[in-house]
Design an enzyme around this catalytic site. Structure first.
Site, PDB file in Angstrom:
ATOM      1  N   ASP A   1       0.834  -1.199   0.000  1.00 21.85           N
ATOM      2  CA  ASP A   1       0.000   0.000   0.000  1.00 21.85           C
ATOM      3  C   ASP A   1       0.877   1.260   0.000  1.00 21.85           C
ATOM      4  OD1 ASP A   1      -1.907   1.957   0.603  1.00 21.85           O
ATOM      5  OD2 ASP A   1      -2.965   0.667   2.033  1.00 21.85           O
TER       6      ASP A   1
ATOM      7  N   HIS B   1      -0.341   4.584  -0.041  1.00 21.84           N
ATOM      8  CA  HIS B   1      -1.024   5.808   0.392  1.00 21.84           C
ATOM      9  C   HIS B   1      -0.243   6.459   1.529  1.00 21.84           C
ATOM     10  CE1 HIS B   1      -4.274   3.694  -1.722  1.00 21.84           C
ATOM     11  NE2 HIS B   1      -4.682   4.918  -2.035  1.00 21.84           N
TER      12      HIS B   1
HETATM   13  C1  B12 Z   1      -4.625   9.935  -2.975  1.00 18.01           C
HETATM   14  C2  B12 Z   1      -5.153   8.549  -3.201  1.00 18.01           C
HETATM   15  C3  B12 Z   1      -4.354   7.675  -3.932  1.00 18.01           C
HETATM   16  C4  B12 Z   1      -2.966   8.048  -4.419  1.00 18.01           C
HETATM   17  C5  B12 Z   1      -1.997   7.913  -3.237  1.00 18.01           C
HETATM   18  C6  B12 Z   1      -0.809   8.850  -3.359  1.00 18.01           C
HETATM   19  C7  B12 Z   1       0.102   8.680  -2.207  1.00 18.01           C
HETATM   20  N1  B12 Z   1       1.305   8.200  -2.465  1.00 18.01           N
HETATM   21  O1  B12 Z   1      -0.257   8.920  -1.080  1.00 18.01           O
HETATM   22  C8  B12 Z   1      -2.752   7.001  -5.544  1.00 18.01           C
HETATM   23  C9  B12 Z   1      -3.216   7.542  -6.864  1.00 18.01           C
HETATM   24  C10 B12 Z   1      -1.324   6.460  -5.706  1.00 18.01           C
HETATM   25  C11 B12 Z   1      -3.718   5.893  -5.110  1.00 18.01           C
HETATM   26  C12 B12 Z   1      -3.631   4.609  -5.556  1.00 18.01           C
HETATM   27  C13 B12 Z   1      -4.555   3.632  -5.264  1.00 18.01           C
HETATM   28  N2  B12 Z   1      -5.700   3.783  -4.578  1.00 18.01           N
HETATM   29 CO1  B12 Z   1      -6.150   5.385  -3.655  1.00 18.01          CO
HETATM   30  N3  B12 Z   1      -6.811   6.875  -2.905  1.00 18.01           N
HETATM   31  C14 B12 Z   1      -6.397   8.134  -2.690  1.00 18.01           C
HETATM   32  C15 B12 Z   1      -7.469   8.993  -1.981  1.00 18.01           C
HETATM   33  C16 B12 Z   1      -8.139   9.821  -3.044  1.00 18.01           C
HETATM   34  C17 B12 Z   1      -6.976   9.885  -0.873  1.00 18.01           C
HETATM   35  C18 B12 Z   1      -6.107   9.191   0.192  1.00 18.01           C
HETATM   36  C19 B12 Z   1      -5.594  10.224   1.148  1.00 18.01           C
HETATM   37  O2  B12 Z   1      -4.473  10.704   1.001  1.00 18.01           O
HETATM   38  N4  B12 Z   1      -6.421  10.629   2.111  1.00 18.01           N
HETATM   39  C20 B12 Z   1      -6.132  11.675   3.065  1.00 18.01           C
HETATM   40  C21 B12 Z   1      -5.535  11.084   4.361  1.00 18.01           C
HETATM   41  C22 B12 Z   1      -5.229  12.208   5.324  1.00 18.01           C
HETATM   42  O3  B12 Z   1      -6.483  10.219   4.945  1.00 18.01           O
HETATM   43  P1  B12 Z   1      -6.262   8.685   5.221  1.00 18.01           P
HETATM   44  O4  B12 Z   1      -5.235   8.157   4.297  1.00 18.01           O
HETATM   45  O5  B12 Z   1      -7.550   8.013   5.240  1.00 18.01           O
HETATM   46  O6  B12 Z   1      -5.628   8.633   6.683  1.00 18.01           O
HETATM   47  C23 B12 Z   1      -6.241   9.208   7.816  1.00 18.01           C
HETATM   48  C24 B12 Z   1      -7.222   8.304   8.544  1.00 18.01           C
HETATM   49  O7  B12 Z   1      -7.716   7.232   7.760  1.00 18.01           O
HETATM   50  C25 B12 Z   1      -6.539   7.843   9.758  1.00 18.01           C
HETATM   51  N5  B12 Z   1      -5.752   6.604   9.732  1.00 18.01           N
HETATM   52  C26 B12 Z   1      -5.132   6.010   8.726  1.00 18.01           C
HETATM   53  N6  B12 Z   1      -4.477   4.936   9.138  1.00 18.01           N
HETATM   54  C27 B12 Z   1      -4.703   4.812  10.453  1.00 18.01           C
HETATM   55  C28 B12 Z   1      -4.239   3.888  11.363  1.00 18.01           C
HETATM   56  C29 B12 Z   1      -4.612   4.001  12.708  1.00 18.01           C
HETATM   57  C30 B12 Z   1      -4.142   2.996  13.687  1.00 18.01           C
HETATM   58  C31 B12 Z   1      -5.413   5.080  13.095  1.00 18.01           C
HETATM   59  C32 B12 Z   1      -5.808   5.193  14.492  1.00 18.01           C
HETATM   60  C33 B12 Z   1      -5.869   5.996  12.172  1.00 18.01           C
HETATM   61  C34 B12 Z   1      -5.511   5.869  10.851  1.00 18.01           C
HETATM   62  O8  B12 Z   1      -5.661   8.868  10.050  1.00 18.01           O
HETATM   63  C35 B12 Z   1      -5.183   9.473   8.839  1.00 18.01           C
HETATM   64  C36 B12 Z   1      -4.906  10.916   9.113  1.00 18.01           C
HETATM   65  O9  B12 Z   1      -6.054  11.602   9.476  1.00 18.01           O
HETATM   66  C37 B12 Z   1      -8.398   7.899  -1.391  1.00 18.01           C
HETATM   67  C38 B12 Z   1      -9.879   8.298  -1.279  1.00 18.01           C
HETATM   68  C39 B12 Z   1     -10.156   9.065  -0.047  1.00 18.01           C
HETATM   69  N7  B12 Z   1     -10.819  10.142  -0.235  1.00 18.01           N
HETATM   70  O10 B12 Z   1      -9.731   8.679   1.051  1.00 18.01           O
HETATM   71  C40 B12 Z   1      -8.209   6.759  -2.385  1.00 18.01           C
HETATM   72  C41 B12 Z   1      -8.407   5.303  -1.939  1.00 18.01           C
HETATM   73  C42 B12 Z   1      -7.769   5.129  -0.565  1.00 18.01           C
HETATM   74  N8  B12 Z   1      -7.650   4.536  -2.933  1.00 18.01           N
HETATM   75  C43 B12 Z   1      -8.265   3.469  -3.219  1.00 18.01           C
HETATM   76  C44 B12 Z   1      -7.729   2.513  -4.130  1.00 18.01           C
HETATM   77  C45 B12 Z   1      -8.612   1.321  -4.446  1.00 18.01           C
HETATM   78  C46 B12 Z   1      -6.514   2.696  -4.737  1.00 18.01           C
HETATM   79  C47 B12 Z   1      -5.829   1.736  -5.712  1.00 18.01           C
HETATM   80  C48 B12 Z   1      -5.917   0.262  -5.326  1.00 18.01           C
HETATM   81  C49 B12 Z   1      -6.381   1.863  -7.129  1.00 18.01           C
HETATM   82  C50 B12 Z   1      -7.067   3.090  -7.446  1.00 18.01           C
HETATM   83  N9  B12 Z   1      -8.362   3.029  -7.443  1.00 18.01           N
HETATM   84  O11 B12 Z   1      -6.419   4.073  -7.721  1.00 18.01           O
HETATM   85  C51 B12 Z   1      -4.395   2.240  -5.737  1.00 18.01           C
HETATM   86  C52 B12 Z   1      -3.558   1.443  -4.748  1.00 18.01           C
HETATM   87  C53 B12 Z   1      -2.118   1.758  -4.851  1.00 18.01           C
HETATM   88  C54 B12 Z   1      -1.347   1.092  -3.778  1.00 18.01           C
HETATM   89  N10 B12 Z   1      -0.594   0.066  -4.095  1.00 18.01           N
HETATM   90  O12 B12 Z   1      -1.400   1.478  -2.636  1.00 18.01           O
HETATM   91  C55 B12 Z   1      -9.554   3.284  -2.477  1.00 18.01           C
HETATM   92  C56 B12 Z   1      -9.509   2.244  -1.383  1.00 18.01           C
HETATM   93  C57 B12 Z   1     -10.767   1.406  -1.396  1.00 18.01           C
HETATM   94  C58 B12 Z   1     -10.914   0.486  -0.274  1.00 18.01           C
HETATM   95  N11 B12 Z   1     -10.118   0.431   0.726  1.00 18.01           N
HETATM   96  O13 B12 Z   1     -11.888  -0.220  -0.335  1.00 18.01           O
HETATM   97  C59 B12 Z   1      -9.869   4.705  -2.034  1.00 18.01           C
HETATM   98  C60 B12 Z   1     -10.630   4.837  -0.690  1.00 18.01           C
HETATM   99  C61 B12 Z   1     -10.639   5.442  -3.163  1.00 18.01           C
HETATM  100  C62 B12 Z   1     -11.974   4.803  -3.376  1.00 18.01           C
HETATM  101  N12 B12 Z   1     -12.969   5.346  -2.816  1.00 18.01           N
HETATM  102  O14 B12 Z   1     -12.053   3.828  -4.069  1.00 18.01           O
HETATM  103  N13 B12 Z   1      -4.642   6.363  -4.305  1.00 18.01           N
END
Ligand code: B12
Lengths: 165, 458
Positions: free
Chosen positions: A14, A16
């Site tokens: 992963d 992200h």
């Molecule tokens: C940007 C993004 C990408 C970028 C990532 C760039 C990078 N290097 O970071 C790129 C284009 C590479 C990408 C690729 C993929 N992505 Co993407 N991506 C996103 C997106 C739009 C935003 C993620 C993000 O940065 N969020 C902002 C941060 C701040 O939030 P966060 O990551 O969720 O983390 C916060 C909380 O979740 C929490 N948290 C996280 N971890 C933990 C752990 C603990 C213990 C705790 C307490 C809290 C916590 O705290 C964090 C800070 O507040 C999301 C959709 C979304 N809106 O979330 C999809 C999403 C995550 N991606 C998704 C997918 C499917 C993929 C891909 C498989 C294919 C694709 N559709 O593009 C690939 C996988 C690549 C890989 N091998 O990892 C899906 C996941 C679906 C699922 N889980 O069922 C999502 C949700 C989009 C969707 N709705 O389909 N992605």
């Protein structure tokens, strides 16, 4: 007292990275000693890092949907490696698609996680629960936490996994 | 003419190299078979006589030396996790020119202690825990070591928080505390430990090694031989500031028992999106393969590469391979003077080079995701390195050297192994590298110019 030590990272293949950096920043600012393993972290790397740094908790992130597979056996490996009883948290978008959070939480707890966090949980909530579990909440934090406890209740009825498509 | 004599006191040979500071050139070299146990002064005199028959009478204005006498600087290191502090400790010791006889991780057990007593290391390096990290295992290791009667100096470079406690536990021993080799996870700080290892080597170990027989020369011993090699190559790659270097390089020293590989390169990933895994590696990196060597470690080569590859490259069948391996084991001085031995020797050299360089080079792992490929790199990416240096007797006398060295190159069959894509082969035919490392302590510009002349024929 020494700072509490945590190991964080995004498990599996992963990439992200954004949430991971936010967590590092948030936990460091809250006074934790954070070892951030970054993205694409294997179970073995989490364990080795936790042993070497004598960590109090491991916080596993999974965003891309394969979380349930990637974390399987982590608790057992921790036990095996002398990390019995270490706190294990998991959060992010830990499963594929929309699934009721309460069920997802149950499945992850069964795998040995102490706490499971719903998608989009703000860092203040994570920090509150970690301090609570480590027994380091101040009186004021405990008071302010009443609201946060409710937040988690709220999540119980929400969904795990993807939330945008 | 201003001649300088450079001496390498080896385990079995004393090697001499003479250079002229005025003309900035190599004058000649000579070896003589000697061991410190016997006749180091005689050996030196014999080698000197041999040298002078080649160069004519010489008056030396300075004599400088390095040493790997009596088996080299034998160290044992301990850390906590094998892939973290134990690896950091090992890599620090190798970079200081030591021979790391054994690397321990986790808690030292009584069989471990028995083994350590058996090994009788010359320096014991204790590490483990990041600063503020694990204490129990490292303290338990210190207590365990305190029960032994080891005479060697100890260096502690583990968790800073318990340094005082460790000093107290080992107060009966000669212990130096250095900064942690891994102060934070994945962050290396190996230079202070390496400096201390070199000091200990110079202060006490060269004496204990029987080199005190060469009384008037002992103060001229500058460092262990492998460290001299590293210094020479780092200078050759980076330049001296006034004289230009030749850029990133890889060097292979294929010996009878072990194979050393050196790389001078940062090895950063090609793509900025590549995720880096594992410990960072130093620009000047040395690895030693204890199971890969052309005489005493033939079995190790075959075990690592597989008998099929040996057959394929040598054109021999299994029976002749085992027959000739038997012959080599029985008489390691055997030179390849028969066609079949020559074919086997060629195959073994190729596979030794391939195995040792593959282990030294970094790896790229590829993950397929719906958005395409994602890469994770561990170790150094050496694909862009364009110079490969061959040194050591098993290589430099080979007539098929270029074919052998091509096994150090990137192989599309094994695309994850980050070896040089193409390279010029430079041959250290007069075996001057360690001598130039020693010379560079006083005359870096001249040492570099001589290396350029010898290796690039400038
Ligand atoms: C940007 C993004 C990408 C970028 C990532 C760039 C990078 N290097 O970071 C790129 C284009 C590479 C990408 C690729 C993929 N992505 Co993407 N991506 C996103 C997106 C739009 C935003 C993620 C993000 O940065 N969020 C902002 C941060 C701040 O939030 P966060 O990551 O969720 O983390 C916060 C909380 O979740 C929490 N948290 C996280 N971890 C933990 C752990 C603990 C213990 C705790 C307490 C809290 C916590 O705290 C964090 C800070 O507040 C999301 C959709 C979304 N809106 O979330 C999809 C999403 C995550 N991606 C998704 C997918 C499917 C993929 C891909 C498989 C294919 C694709 N559709 O593009 C690939 C996988 C690549 C890989 N091998 O990892 C899906 C996941 C679906 C699922 N889980 O069922 C999502 C949700 C989009 C969707 N709705 O389909 N992605």
């Amino acid at each position: 007292m020494d700072k509490a030590k945590i190991v964080i990272g995004v498990i599996g293949a992963d990439v992200h990275a954004v949430g991971n950096r936010i967590l590092e920043y948030a936990f460091s600012s809250a006074g934790f000693d954070v070892t951030n393993l970054g993205v694409m972290v294997s179970q073995e790397e989490f364990i080795a890092a936790a042993i070497e740094t004598d960590a109090d908790a491991i916080l596993v992130s999974s965003l891309y949907g394969h979380g349930e597979l990637d974390v399987r056996g982590l608790r057992e490996k921790c036990d095996e490696s002398g990390l019995e009883g270490i706190l294990l948290y998991v959060g992010g978008n830990i499963v594929v698609g929309k699934q009721p959070f309460a069920e997802v939480e149950k499945r992850f707890k069964k795998m040995g996680f102490d706490r499971v966090f719903a998608p989009g949980t703000p860092p203040e909530v994570d920090i509150y629960f970690l301090k609570k579990d480590l027994g380091t909440l101040t009186e004021a934090e405990r008071e302010a936490g009443k609201e946060i406890e409710q937040y988690n209740e709220h999540a119980e009825v929400g969904y795990a996994g993807s939330s945008t498509d | 003419m201003q001649a300088v004599l450079l001496i390498d006191f080896g385990s079995t040979y004393t090697k001499l190299t003479a250079v002229d500071l005025d003309k900035e050139e190599f004058l000649g070299n000579a070896n003589s078979f000697t061991t410190v146990e016997t006749d180091i002064n005689d050996g030196l005199a014999r080698a000197l006589a041999a040298l002078k028959t080649r160069t004519g009478e010489l008056e030396f204005r300075e004599q400088l030396a390095c040493s790997s006498a009596a088996g080299g600087l034998r160290m044992v290191v301990s850390g906590l996790m094998p892939e973290l502090t134990a690896e950091a400790a090992r890599s620090a010791a190798l970079g200081a020119g030591a021979k790391v006889v054994r690397t321990y991780s986790h808690t030292l057990t009584s069989p471990d202690l028995a083994e350590i007593r058996e090994i009788e290391p010359e320096i014991f390096l204790i590490t483990g825990g990041t600063d503020g990290g694990n204490k129990e295992v490292i303290l338990s290791n210190a207590r365990a070591l305190a029960t032994t009667d080891l005479q060697c100096p100890f260096v502690y470079a583990g968790n800073r928080v318990i340094a005082d406690e460790v000093s107290e536990i080992l107060k009966e021993f000669d212990l130096t505390v250095c900064p942690n080799v891994m102060p934070r996870l994945g962050e290396l700080n190996i230079e202070p430990v390496q400096e201390r290892i070199r000091e200990l080597f110079l202060e006490s170990i060269v004496y204990a090694k029987g080199l005190s027989q060469v009384e008037e020369l002992i103060s001229n011993i500058m460092m262990p031989t492998p460290q001299a090699m590293l210094k020479a190559m780092e200078l050759l790659a980076r330049g001296s500031g006034r004289v230009e270097g030749i850029g990133d390089l890889l060097a292979i020293d294929l010996g009878g028992a072990t194979t050393d590989v050196y790389s001078m390169a940062s090895g950063s990933p090609r793509l900025s999106s590549t995720v880096i895994k594992g410990l960072p590696e130093p620009y000047a990196r040395r690895t030693v393969e204890g199971d890969i060597g052309m005489r005493y470690s033939v079995d190790g080569i075959i075990a690592a590469a597989g008998i099929e590859r040996v057959k394929e490259i040598s054109g021999l069948d299994s029976d002749s391979i085992s027959h000739w391996c038997e012959t080599l084991r029985a008489d390691p001085a055997q030179l390849p003077d028969q066609e079949e031995i020559e074919a086997l020797d060629f195959a073994l050299s190729c596979l030794a080079v391939e195995t040792a360089v593959t282990r030294h080079a970094g790896h790229l792992e590829e993950f397929y995701t719906p958005m395409g490929q994602v890469f994770a790199q561990s170790g150094k990416d050496l694909r862009g390195v364009r110079k490969i240096i061959a040194t050591g007797g098993s290589l430099i006398y080979s007539s098929t050297l270029n074919n052998i060295l091509s096994y150090a190159l990137y192989n599309p069959q094994d695309p994850g192994s980050l070896k040089p894509e193409k390279a010029d082969y430079l041959i250290d035919k007069n075996y001057i590298l360690s001598a130039m490392g020693v010379l560079s302590e006083r005359y870096p510009d001249i040492a570099l110019k001589i290396m350029r002349k010898e290796l690039l024929h400038e």
